[in-house]
Design an enzyme around this catalytic site. Structure first.
Site, short mmCIF file in Angstrom:
data_model
loop_
_atom_site.label_atom_id
_atom_site.label_comp_id
_atom_site.label_asym_id
_atom_site.label_seq_id
_atom_site.Cartn_x
_atom_site.Cartn_y
_atom_site.Cartn_z
N CYS A 2 30.21 9.46 22.17
CA CYS A 2 30.52 8.43 22.71
C CYS A 2 31.63 8.06 21.90
CB CYS A 2 29.45 7.58 23.26
SG CYS A 2 30.02 5.84 24.35
N GLU A 127 35.29 10.80 27.86
CA GLU A 127 34.98 12.13 27.06
C GLU A 127 35.76 12.83 27.20
OE1 GLU A 127 34.54 12.57 24.03
OE2 GLU A 127 31.92 12.33 24.74
#
Length: 335
Positions: A2, A127
């Site tokens: 992340c 992402e």
């Protein structure tokens, strides 16, 4: 992993979105600590500041450990034992912490065993999927309920707006050797990606789904470390959509970062009524006002922190996604 998030709610709405029930069952809202430092952002990267929840007892020893506070901390954990005068000289990347090594690595083990657990708040996270022609970014977030609303009546006790993504984190406090203000920093715990998002990336943040999981993670006085770490698991309760590569640069900090795009010839990015409402709103707002420079962002985003009005208050940009009828924002990718 992340490495990029968004958190666009203003300070007061963020506080309302974090309402909870304490140990006695009373409805509470967490108190902001240093709220003036918080800045909403559509594109937040490591080394920037972001909002986290933690137990008040970390700041006040006689406080009820179930009581929560909101605090703006820097992303990228600096251990309390770090001896250099300059925290930017930390040699390791501590923006993410792997769940399988967090009780082994010295950067995290000490803080975790002391109960320094926090919940990192975001609208969602970005992402990137590796493709032959480059990387395709996606925005990943909690499903939004049909009864979520774009605007709320003043005085509503229950938050009915955008459901924030709640990620498990570890924090620490570092004091400069030469003296000065204590620096609070955090890391986001990561786990193996769930089946639905593994095609994008093999890692994802550890997401705490529901207030009971959040309560157990934060209440370090009642829930010991060995019990708390059992909460660190992948979740399937997330949805996603592809977004523009404009998000690749952290300098780009506009609503366009969150906007769904169509992937040519691919089925994953089928538009929903909610995303069409959002895209229409983005188009009209961008046509009526020029894009702001990065150093002007705090003034630009201050429009989301409204003073109470006799009738209604805004719940923020993300409620535009929901539309007047509150349709769900997106669907999961079908296998």
């Amino acid at each position: 992993m992340c490495g990029r998030t968004a958190c666009s709610l203003g300070a007061e709405n963020l506080r309302r979105a974090c309402a909870y029930r304490d140990r006695r069952g009373r409805q509470r809202q967490p108190e902001w600590i240093r709220a003036e430092r918080y800045r909403p952002s559509y594109n937040k990267g490591p080394q920037s500041n972001g909002p986290v929840l933690l137990s008040r007892r970390h700041l006040q020893q006689d406080a009820d450990s179930s009581e929560r506070v909101l605090m703006d901390m820097r992303w990228g954990l600096i251990p309390s034992w770090f001896k250099n005068d300059d925290p930017s000289k930390m040699q390791f990347n501590t923006s993410n912490c792997r769940s399988d090594t967090m009780l082994k690595k010295s950067s995290y083990k000490g803080a975790l065993l002391k109960g320094k657990r926090c919940v990192v708040l975001a609208d969602g996270f970005y992402e990137w999927q590796q493709q032959s022609g480059g990387k395709q970014p996606y925005f990943i977030y909690f499903p939004q309920t049909k009864d979520a609303v774009a605007e709320e009546e003043e005085g509503d006790e229950e938050w009915r707006g955008w459901r924030l993504l709640t990620m498990a984190g570890i924090f620490d406090s570092w004091e400069p050797p030469a003296g000065g203000e204590t620096l609070y920093t955090y890391t986001i715990i990561t786990v193996d990606a769930s089946k639905d998002v593994s095609f994008i990336h093999h890692r994802m943040p550890a997401i705490l789904d529901g207030d009971e999981a959040i309560r157990k993670w934060l209440d370090f006085a009642e829930v010991p470390t060995q019990e708390a770490v059992k909460l660190i698991q992948p979740t399937e309760n997330i949805v996603f959509h592809p977004v523009s590569t404009i998000v690749n640069s952290v300098r780009n900090n506009t609503p366009e970062c969150l906007a769904r795009i169509e992937l040519g010839g691919k089925k994953e990015a089928k538009a929903t009524p909610s995303s069409k409402v959002m895209l229409g709103w983005l188009k009209s707002s961008q046509e009526s006002s020029p894009q702001k420079k990065e150093n002007e962002l705090p003034r630009w985003t201050s429009q989301f922190i409204h003073s109470p009005s006799p009738k209604k208050t805004s719940a923020g940009i993300l409620q535009q996604w929901l539309g007047k009828e509150g349709e769900p924002a997106a669907k999961k990718r079908k296998a």
